[in-house]
Design an enzyme around this catalytic site. Structure first.
Site, PDB file in Angstrom:
ATOM      1  N   PRO A  26      -9.774   4.809  -6.671  1.00 33.13           N
ATOM      2  CA  PRO A  26      -9.668   5.946  -7.593  1.00 33.13           C
ATOM      3  C   PRO A  26      -8.706   5.618  -8.721  1.00 33.13           C
ATOM      4  O   PRO A  26      -7.594   5.151  -8.479  1.00 33.13           O
ATOM      5  CB  PRO A  26      -9.121   7.073  -6.705  1.00 33.13           C
ATOM      6  CG  PRO A  26      -8.459   6.380  -5.552  1.00 33.13           C
ATOM      7  CD  PRO A  26      -9.224   5.118  -5.339  1.00 33.13           C
ATOM      8  N   THR A  28      -7.277   7.171 -12.396  1.00 30.42           N
ATOM      9  CA  THR A  28      -7.140   8.165 -13.462  1.00 30.42           C
ATOM     10  C   THR A  28      -7.226   7.465 -14.807  1.00 30.42           C
ATOM     11  O   THR A  28      -6.478   6.514 -15.064  1.00 30.42           O
ATOM     12  CB  THR A  28      -5.794   8.888 -13.295  1.00 30.42           C
ATOM     13  OG1 THR A  28      -5.879   9.699 -12.123  1.00 30.42           O
ATOM     14  CG2 THR A  28      -5.466   9.760 -14.497  1.00 30.42           C
ATOM     15  N   ALA A  59      -8.986  10.833  -9.652  1.00 32.29           N
ATOM     16  CA  ALA A  59      -8.612  12.109  -9.059  1.00 32.29           C
ATOM     17  C   ALA A  59      -9.038  13.253  -9.986  1.00 32.29           C
ATOM     18  O   ALA A  59      -8.870  13.166 -11.202  1.00 32.29           O
ATOM     19  CB  ALA A  59      -7.109  12.143  -8.835  1.00 32.29           C
ATOM     20  N   HIS A 167      -7.374  13.483  -1.705  1.00 32.08           N
ATOM     21  CA  HIS A 167      -6.210  12.733  -2.200  1.00 32.08           C
ATOM     22  C   HIS A 167      -4.954  13.241  -1.483  1.00 32.08           C
ATOM     23  O   HIS A 167      -4.366  14.245  -1.870  1.00 32.08           O
ATOM     24  CB  HIS A 167      -6.097  12.924  -3.705  1.00 32.08           C
ATOM     25  CG  HIS A 167      -5.160  11.975  -4.388  1.00 32.08           C
ATOM     26  ND1 HIS A 167      -4.249  11.190  -3.703  1.00 32.08           N
ATOM     27  CD2 HIS A 167      -5.002  11.661  -5.699  1.00 32.08           C
ATOM     28  CE1 HIS A 167      -3.579  10.450  -4.579  1.00 32.08           C
ATOM     29  NE2 HIS A 167      -4.012  10.719  -5.789  1.00 32.08           N
ATOM     30  N   GLY A 168      -4.578  12.528  -0.440  1.00 37.06           N
ATOM     31  CA  GLY A 168      -3.375  12.891   0.305  1.00 37.06           C
ATOM     32  C   GLY A 168      -2.216  11.958  -0.001  1.00 37.06           C
ATOM     33  O   GLY A 168      -1.208  11.975   0.706  1.00 37.06           O
ATOM     34  N   ASN A 170       0.372   9.389  -2.806  1.00 37.95           N
ATOM     35  CA  ASN A 170       1.061   9.240  -4.102  1.00 37.95           C
ATOM     36  C   ASN A 170       1.878  10.438  -4.566  1.00 37.95           C
ATOM     37  O   ASN A 170       2.072  10.659  -5.757  1.00 37.95           O
ATOM     38  CB  ASN A 170       0.041   8.861  -5.193  1.00 37.95           C
ATOM     39  CG  ASN A 170      -0.625   7.525  -4.897  1.00 37.95           C
ATOM     40  OD1 ASN A 170      -0.185   6.811  -4.000  1.00 37.95           O
ATOM     41  ND2 ASN A 170      -1.684   7.195  -5.609  1.00 37.95           N
ATOM     42  N   TYR A 172       1.411  13.742  -4.380  1.00 41.81           N
ATOM     43  CA  TYR A 172       0.792  14.984  -4.849  1.00 41.81           C
ATOM     44  C   TYR A 172       0.828  16.028  -3.720  1.00 41.81           C
ATOM     45  O   TYR A 172       1.509  15.837  -2.716  1.00 41.81           O
ATOM     46  CB  TYR A 172      -0.601  14.684  -5.418  1.00 41.81           C
ATOM     47  CG  TYR A 172      -0.489  13.749  -6.596  1.00 41.81           C
ATOM     48  CD1 TYR A 172       0.175  14.162  -7.765  1.00 41.81           C
ATOM     49  CD2 TYR A 172      -0.944  12.428  -6.538  1.00 41.81           C
ATOM     50  CE1 TYR A 172       0.358  13.298  -8.837  1.00 41.81           C
ATOM     51  CE2 TYR A 172      -0.767  11.561  -7.603  1.00 41.81           C
ATOM     52  CZ  TYR A 172      -0.117  11.995  -8.754  1.00 41.81           C
ATOM     53  OH  TYR A 172       0.076  11.142  -9.813  1.00 41.81           O
ATOM     54  N   ARG A 219      -7.116   9.744   1.628  1.00 42.80           N
ATOM     55  CA  ARG A 219      -6.214   8.677   1.192  1.00 42.80           C
ATOM     56  C   ARG A 219      -4.768   9.078   1.457  1.00 42.80           C
ATOM     57  O   ARG A 219      -4.349  10.176   1.104  1.00 42.80           O
ATOM     58  CB  ARG A 219      -6.401   8.417  -0.303  1.00 42.80           C
ATOM     59  CG  ARG A 219      -5.684   7.176  -0.781  1.00 42.80           C
ATOM     60  CD  ARG A 219      -6.022   6.847  -2.228  1.00 42.80           C
ATOM     61  NE  ARG A 219      -6.237   5.411  -2.380  1.00 42.80           N
ATOM     62  CZ  ARG A 219      -5.812   4.696  -3.427  1.00 42.80           C
ATOM     63  NH1 ARG A 219      -5.190   5.272  -4.432  1.00 42.80           N
ATOM     64  NH2 ARG A 219      -6.035   3.397  -3.486  1.00 42.80           N
ATOM     65  N   ARG A 259       4.204  -2.571  -1.068  1.00 48.44           N
ATOM     66  CA  ARG A 259       4.206  -3.726  -1.973  1.00 48.44           C
ATOM     67  C   ARG A 259       5.048  -4.871  -1.437  1.00 48.44           C
ATOM     68  O   ARG A 259       5.091  -5.940  -2.019  1.00 48.44           O
ATOM     69  CB  ARG A 259       4.711  -3.303  -3.346  1.00 48.44           C
ATOM     70  CG  ARG A 259       3.735  -2.369  -3.994  1.00 48.44           C
ATOM     71  CD  ARG A 259       3.845  -2.346  -5.495  1.00 48.44           C
ATOM     72  NE  ARG A 259       2.731  -1.584  -6.052  1.00 48.44           N
ATOM     73  CZ  ARG A 259       2.089  -1.906  -7.136  1.00 48.44           C
ATOM     74  NH1 ARG A 259       2.432  -2.962  -7.818  1.00 48.44           N
ATOM     75  NH2 ARG A 259       1.094  -1.171  -7.569  1.00 48.44           N
ATOM     76  N   GLY A 284      -2.740  -4.281  -4.616  1.00 47.69           N
ATOM     77  CA  GLY A 284      -2.271  -5.632  -4.859  1.00 47.69           C
ATOM     78  C   GLY A 284      -3.160  -6.744  -4.338  1.00 47.69           C
ATOM     79  O   GLY A 284      -2.717  -7.885  -4.233  1.00 47.69           O
ATOM     80  N   ARG A 306      -6.907  -2.168 -10.522  1.00 47.79           N
ATOM     81  CA  ARG A 306      -6.800  -2.760 -11.859  1.00 47.79           C
ATOM     82  C   ARG A 306      -7.868  -3.809 -12.133  1.00 47.79           C
ATOM     83  O   ARG A 306      -8.392  -3.887 -13.250  1.00 47.79           O
ATOM     84  CB  ARG A 306      -5.396  -3.319 -12.047  1.00 47.79           C
ATOM     85  CG  ARG A 306      -4.357  -2.208 -12.158  1.00 47.79           C
ATOM     86  CD  ARG A 306      -2.953  -2.690 -11.912  1.00 47.79           C
ATOM     87  NE  ARG A 306      -2.773  -3.157 -10.534  1.00 47.79           N
ATOM     88  CZ  ARG A 306      -1.672  -3.694 -10.059  1.00 47.79           C
ATOM     89  NH1 ARG A 306      -0.638  -3.856 -10.858  1.00 47.79           N
ATOM     90  NH2 ARG A 306      -1.601  -4.078  -8.798  1.00 47.79           N
TER      91      ARG A 306
HETATM   92  C1  FNR Z   1      -4.189   4.505 -10.089  1.00 49.28           C
HETATM   93  N1  FNR Z   1      -4.143   4.877  -8.736  1.00 49.28           N
HETATM   94  C2  FNR Z   1      -4.684   6.095  -8.345  1.00 49.28           C
HETATM   95  N2  FNR Z   1      -4.702   6.448  -7.023  1.00 49.28           N
HETATM   96  C3  FNR Z   1      -5.317   7.581  -6.621  1.00 49.28           C
HETATM   97  O1  FNR Z   1      -5.359   7.854  -5.412  1.00 49.28           O
HETATM   98  N3  FNR Z   1      -5.906   8.413  -7.535  1.00 49.28           N
HETATM   99  C4  FNR Z   1      -5.892   8.159  -8.879  1.00 49.28           C
HETATM  100  O2  FNR Z   1      -6.451   8.931  -9.667  1.00 49.28           O
HETATM  101  C5  FNR Z   1      -5.234   6.964  -9.312  1.00 49.28           C
HETATM  102  N4  FNR Z   1      -5.156   6.640 -10.633  1.00 49.28           N
HETATM  103  C6  FNR Z   1      -4.707   5.408 -11.036  1.00 49.28           C
HETATM  104  C7  FNR Z   1      -4.814   5.026 -12.383  1.00 49.28           C
HETATM  105  C8  FNR Z   1      -4.445   3.754 -12.779  1.00 49.28           C
HETATM  106  C9  FNR Z   1      -4.637   3.345 -14.221  1.00 49.28           C
HETATM  107  C10 FNR Z   1      -3.912   2.840 -11.830  1.00 49.28           C
HETATM  108  C11 FNR Z   1      -3.515   1.440 -12.235  1.00 49.28           C
HETATM  109  C12 FNR Z   1      -3.787   3.230 -10.517  1.00 49.28           C
HETATM  110  C13 FNR Z   1      -3.787   3.867  -7.704  1.00 49.28           C
HETATM  111  C14 FNR Z   1      -4.979   2.950  -7.443  1.00 49.28           C
HETATM  112  O3  FNR Z   1      -6.018   3.654  -6.793  1.00 49.28           O
HETATM  113  C15 FNR Z   1      -4.596   1.717  -6.573  1.00 49.28           C
HETATM  114  O4  FNR Z   1      -4.090   2.159  -5.344  1.00 49.28           O
HETATM  115  C16 FNR Z   1      -3.573   0.848  -7.284  1.00 49.28           C
HETATM  116  O5  FNR Z   1      -4.028   0.514  -8.585  1.00 49.28           O
HETATM  117  C17 FNR Z   1      -3.287  -0.430  -6.528  1.00 49.28           C
HETATM  118  O6  FNR Z   1      -4.441  -1.224  -6.442  1.00 49.28           O
HETATM  119  P1  FNR Z   1      -4.627  -2.549  -7.376  1.00 49.28           P
HETATM  120  O7  FNR Z   1      -4.658  -2.102  -8.800  1.00 49.28           O
HETATM  121  O8  FNR Z   1      -3.467  -3.427  -7.085  1.00 49.28           O
HETATM  122  O9  FNR Z   1      -5.938  -3.125  -6.928  1.00 49.28           O
END
Ligand code: FNR
Length: 351
Positions: A26, A28, A59, A167-168, A170, A172, A219, A259, A284, A306
């Protein structure tokens, strides 16, 4: 011959047979149109990434009060349902599967983003750094929030999604209830971990009631300190929360990895023996690390964030071990096509 699975091995996820174990995390991207409605540009972006075993959308707030950032799409209005229909149709036309991530930011908001400029709500009136102090939810308001998740789930069904992810993670709203740094309630939703997990489990029940458990994931981020989160005993809190999810037989549990790389941390390896169902691990990973985590059994699927932003054909690139396009952080959050739908596929680059 008994070869161990890798990222490109098929897998069953709830009621679906996925062609590979590569999940689009996911993400944003703050590119909804007016009314926080998804539009054609978003449909193009997701359709470009339909070769993922599963796409989890950015999300999407289940109520206008659950919004915390500009231009994030909602899943509460009929216009938003119509907009998401463009996305689900486009992904299905390309043969993909797509779950919507259901969101309420709780305290990670601001009056400028709230209807009528009200204060954001949270379990307790405790501010995150650089945010306003939220208003603590009254006990009799909580059923209305659960209902917003249920309605959001029903709207996602109407919009043609294949399932939903709660979405549980980060920091929120659900995470704010789970962890005791943000939850100082003295009623049935605070205090003991049983009480702090109640909100999450009521959301799970409401959403499962709409979709059936085999099309619902959740999550969690047991190590996350993002958004100023803390708990006095994360191991106890998240061990309880994960065990409490077991009886629901959800399609999956999606964990955001620590991490640190420390094996004692609360990642997929730790929860593997605690959670009975399918595990998605995120955070990661590159190709080799993903293959290794699947081969050694730490996780069933790997989510890429990413790398999926900058590589719409990520599974194809992994299949041939092709170099990856670098990602451009400046275009992660907001903007238009640039850094969104203009990353090239391998076939374009080698043509
Ligand atoms: C995120 N992440 C994220 N997680 C989530 O649960 N809902 C979301 O809407 C978002 N939005 C979001 C936007 C952007 C631009 C980034 C970079 C990250 C976290 C994402 O889902 C993921 O857990 C992290 O990016 C780590 O994974 P990578 O990038 O290392 O593969």
């Amino acid at each position: 011959m008994n070869t161990s699975p890798n990222l490109l091995s098929p897998v069953k996820l709830g009621r679906y047979e996925l062609p590979n174990r590569i999940v689009m995390a996911p993400l944003t991207r703050n590119r909804a149109s007016e009314g926080l409605v998804p539009h054609q540009l978003n449909a193009t972006y997701y359709a470009q990434r339909a070769s993922a075993g599963l796409i989890v959308t950015e999300a999407s707030q289940v109520t206008p009060y659950g919004m915390g950032y500009p231009n994030t799409p909602g899943i509460y209005s009929s216009e938003q349902v119509e907009g998401w229909r463009l996305v689900t149709d486009a992904v299905h036309q390309q043969g993909g599967r797509i779950f919507l991530q259901l969101w309420h930011v709780g305290r990670i908001s601001d009056p400028s983003l709230q209807p009528n400029g009200v204060l954001p709500v949270a379990p307790s009136a405790i501010a995150a750094a650089d945010h306003v102090t939220p208003r603590a939810l009254e006990l009799d308001e909580i059923p209305g929030i659960i209902e917003a998740y249920r309605q959001g789930a029903a709207n996602a069904l109407a919009a043609g999604f294949d399932g939903v992810e709660i979405h549980g993670a980060n920091g929120y709203l659900i995470d704010q209830f789970l962890q005791d740094g943000t939850n100082k309630r003295t009623d049935a939703y605070g205090g003991s971990i049983e009480n702090r997990a109640r909100f999450m489990l009521e959301v799970v029940e409401a959403v499962v009631g709409v979709w059936g458990a085999d099309r619902v994931g959740i999550r969690l981020s047991p190590n996350g300190t993002f958004n100023d989160m803390s708990d006095s005993n994360p191991t106890a809190t998240f061990t309880y929360a994960v065990k409490a999810l077991n009886p629901y037989n959800l399609a999956y549990l999606h964990l955001v990895e620590p991490r640190t790389g420390d094996q004692n941390d609360l990642g997929a390896r730790y929860f593997r023996s605690i959670y009975n169902g399918t595990l998605i691990s995120a955070g990661g990973y590159d190709r080799d690390m993903g293959n290794e985590a699947i081969a050694n059994g730490d996780a069933d699927l790997i989510a890429y964030g990413r790398w999926f932003i900058s590589n719409p054909d990520l599974p194809q690139r992994f299949a041939v071990n092709a170099p990856l396009n670098p990602y451009d952080r400046d275009t992660f959050y907001g903007g238009t096509e640039k850094g969104y739908t203009d990353y090239p596929t391998l076939s374009l680059q080698t043509a």
